[in-house]
Design a protein around this motif. Structure first.
Motif, PDB file in Angstrom:
ATOM      1  N   PRO A  71     -11.363   8.023 -44.056  1.00  0.00           N
ATOM      2  CA  PRO A  71     -10.829   6.841 -43.358  1.00  0.00           C
ATOM      3  C   PRO A  71      -9.613   7.152 -42.488  1.00  0.00           C
ATOM      4  O   PRO A  71      -9.436   6.539 -41.434  1.00  0.00           O
ATOM      5  N   ALA A  72      -8.796   8.107 -42.894  1.00  0.00           N
ATOM      6  CA  ALA A  72      -7.627   8.454 -42.078  1.00  0.00           C
ATOM      7  C   ALA A  72      -8.051   9.040 -40.734  1.00  0.00           C
ATOM      8  O   ALA A  72      -7.366   8.834 -39.715  1.00  0.00           O
ATOM      9  N   HIS A  82      -9.250   5.718 -28.619  1.00  0.00           N
ATOM     10  CA  HIS A  82     -10.693   5.876 -28.496  1.00  0.00           C
ATOM     11  C   HIS A  82     -11.431   4.738 -29.210  1.00  0.00           C
ATOM     12  O   HIS A  82     -10.847   3.982 -29.982  1.00  0.00           O
ATOM     13  N   GLU A  83     -12.725   4.659 -28.969  1.00  0.00           N
ATOM     14  CA  GLU A  83     -13.574   3.671 -29.618  1.00  0.00           C
ATOM     15  C   GLU A  83     -14.308   4.300 -30.800  1.00  0.00           C
ATOM     16  O   GLU A  83     -14.801   5.417 -30.703  1.00  0.00           O
ATOM     17  N   VAL A  84     -14.373   3.553 -31.905  1.00  0.00           N
ATOM     18  CA  VAL A  84     -15.232   3.914 -33.025  1.00  0.00           C
ATOM     19  C   VAL A  84     -16.483   3.056 -32.946  1.00  0.00           C
ATOM     20  O   VAL A  84     -16.404   1.832 -32.844  1.00  0.00           O
ATOM     21  N   ALA A  85     -17.647   3.676 -32.976  1.00  0.00           N
ATOM     22  CA  ALA A  85     -18.925   2.973 -32.937  1.00  0.00           C
ATOM     23  C   ALA A  85     -19.826   3.551 -34.018  1.00  0.00           C
ATOM     24  O   ALA A  85     -19.491   4.537 -34.679  1.00  0.00           O
ATOM     25  N   SER A  86     -20.987   2.939 -34.226  1.00  0.00           N
ATOM     26  CA  SER A  86     -21.855   3.299 -35.343  1.00  0.00           C
ATOM     27  C   SER A  86     -22.910   4.331 -34.960  1.00  0.00           C
ATOM     28  O   SER A  86     -23.538   4.241 -33.904  1.00  0.00           O
ATOM     29  N   HIS A  87     -23.111   5.261 -35.870  1.00  0.00           N
ATOM     30  CA  HIS A  87     -24.201   6.243 -35.767  1.00  0.00           C
ATOM     31  C   HIS A  87     -25.145   6.096 -36.960  1.00  0.00           C
ATOM     32  O   HIS A  87     -25.854   7.037 -37.327  1.00  0.00           O
ATOM     33  N   GLY A  88     -25.128   4.882 -37.567  1.00  0.00           N
ATOM     34  CA  GLY A  88     -25.910   4.666 -38.768  1.00  0.00           C
ATOM     35  C   GLY A  88     -25.195   5.190 -39.999  1.00  0.00           C
ATOM     36  O   GLY A  88     -24.062   5.682 -39.930  1.00  0.00           O
ATOM     37  N   TRP A  89     -25.831   5.068 -41.165  1.00  0.00           N
ATOM     38  CA  TRP A  89     -25.168   5.453 -42.407  1.00  0.00           C
ATOM     39  C   TRP A  89     -25.189   6.956 -42.648  1.00  0.00           C
ATOM     40  O   TRP A  89     -24.141   7.589 -42.763  1.00  0.00           O
ATOM     41  N   SER A 107     -25.901  -2.323 -41.337  1.00  0.00           N
ATOM     42  CA  SER A 107     -24.922  -3.205 -41.963  1.00  0.00           C
ATOM     43  C   SER A 107     -23.956  -2.408 -42.830  1.00  0.00           C
ATOM     44  O   SER A 107     -22.729  -2.610 -42.774  1.00  0.00           O
ATOM     45  N   ARG A 108     -24.501  -1.501 -43.629  1.00  0.00           N
ATOM     46  CA  ARG A 108     -23.653  -0.682 -44.499  1.00  0.00           C
ATOM     47  C   ARG A 108     -22.722   0.207 -43.679  1.00  0.00           C
ATOM     48  O   ARG A 108     -21.534   0.342 -43.990  1.00  0.00           O
ATOM     49  N   ALA A 109     -23.264   0.818 -42.623  1.00  0.00           N
ATOM     50  CA  ALA A 109     -22.442   1.693 -41.784  1.00  0.00           C
ATOM     51  C   ALA A 109     -21.335   0.919 -41.091  1.00  0.00           C
ATOM     52  O   ALA A 109     -20.180   1.357 -41.054  1.00  0.00           O
ATOM     53  N   ARG A 110     -21.666  -0.228 -40.551  1.00  0.00           N
ATOM     54  CA  ARG A 110     -20.669  -1.012 -39.828  1.00  0.00           C
ATOM     55  C   ARG A 110     -19.526  -1.442 -40.744  1.00  0.00           C
ATOM     56  O   ARG A 110     -18.349  -1.383 -40.361  1.00  0.00           O
ATOM     57  N   GLY A 118     -10.268  -0.244 -38.864  1.00  0.00           N
ATOM     58  CA  GLY A 118      -9.555  -1.463 -38.490  1.00  0.00           C
ATOM     59  C   GLY A 118      -9.953  -1.977 -37.126  1.00  0.00           C
ATOM     60  O   GLY A 118      -9.312  -2.863 -36.575  1.00  0.00           O
ATOM     61  N   GLN A 119     -11.032  -1.450 -36.580  1.00  0.00           N
ATOM     62  CA  GLN A 119     -11.505  -1.810 -35.243  1.00  0.00           C
ATOM     63  C   GLN A 119     -12.896  -2.433 -35.351  1.00  0.00           C
ATOM     64  O   GLN A 119     -13.726  -1.972 -36.133  1.00  0.00           O
TER      65      GLN A 119
END
Length: 285
Positions: A71-72, A82-89, A107-110, A118-119
């Motif tokens: 998480p850090a 930068h942007e954090v986006a999802s690549h799946g779980w 859903s789990r990944a997001r 925090g974004q």
């Protein structure tokens, strides 16, 4: 008459560790991941340093599996702008899932990504560009979940992925929905269509990618470029039991990648994928 403004291109990183790649999915068991040497945090920090030195902002399409454990690192990505986006779980290919499994996966990944960073997460990229003609429901589920954009389509033919008949440029995949799809940029090389990021960028002459970006930008379109943190890590472990072709694709020219990235960043305008998606969406309205 004013000269046309060169578009901002999308710079993106698919954040996964060296043992999570599709090329090794039959050589490394998922149950063994916890016991392997984890290098994703150090490699992603090296990418952050690379971007800081090049003055570039980017999107980090990150596995929920990684975000939960580091998480850090997610906070450092956000704090650097930068942007954090999802690549799946955990890098399951979409075409190997059914609709309900896919819905649960994103859903789990997001949840993990948003909790760690925090974004708000509004972007998604399928592992191995695995949204294709076999998954007509995937974009619909992303739209229902409120994603603003996806960058999950590779409009090429390939033995691991690809949707050769897909549009080459931004499109709306779901009628009546705001979701926009940003296919990865392709180029012609030796009579075939290839992507301009990842292994193709690492293995082929850089000019193949630079020329494709210049062509798109001259037409007023942005390029969508991607690579992985493990691609700038020549010291990573070797997987002896992987197929020869997989090892060739994965390990070749790792030592050259950081230098090629510096040249790429210096030669073109770069930004976050959400910014590019918003600009493209306005043009499709």
């Amino acid at each position: 008459m004013d000269a046309p403004v060169t578009p901002i291109n999308a710079l993106s990183v698919d954040v996964e560790d060296w043992f999570q790649v599709g090329a090794f999915e039959h050589a490394i068991a998922r149950d063994d991941w916890h016991s392997l040497e984890h290098r994703v945090e150090a490699n992603t920090d090296a990418v952050l340093d690379l971007f800081d030195a090049g003055g570039a902002k980017a999107t980090f399409f990150t596995l929920g599996w990684v975000a939960e454990r580091y998480p850090a690192l997610m906070r450092r990505i956000v704090d650097a702008g930068h942007e954090v986006a999802s690549h799946g779980w955990d890098h399951q290919r979409v075409f190997n899932m059914g609709p309900e499994q896919f819905r649960a996966d994103i859903s789990r990944a997001r949840a993990a990504l948003e909790d760690a960073s925090g974004q708000r997460v509004t972007g998604y990229r399928a592992p191995s560009f695995s949204i294709d003609a076999r998954t007509p429901w995937a974009h619909e589920i992303l739209a229902e979940a409120g994603y603003g954009y996806s960058s999950s389509v590779a409009p090429i033919g390939h033995d691991h992925y690809g949707w050769a008949d897909a549009p080459r440029h931004a499109f709306r995949p779901v009628a009546g929905a705001d979701l926009i799809e940003l296919p990865v940029t392709t180029a012609r090389f030796a009579g075939r269509e290839v992507t301009t990021g990842g292994g193709f960028f690492r293995l082929l002459p850089g000019e193949v990618t630079y020329r494709a970006i210049r062509r798109l930008n001259a037409a007023g379109r942005p390029a969508i470029f991607y690579f992985h943190p493990w691609e700038i890590d020549p010291g990573q472990p070797r997987v002896a039991n992987a197929p020869f072709k997989s090892k060739l694709r994965h390990y070749a020219r790792l030592g050259a990648m950081a230098g090629k990235m510096r040249t790429l960043m210096a030669g073109h305008r770069w930004g976050r994928t959400d910014m590019v998606a918003a600009a493209q969406a306005a043009g499709l309205a």
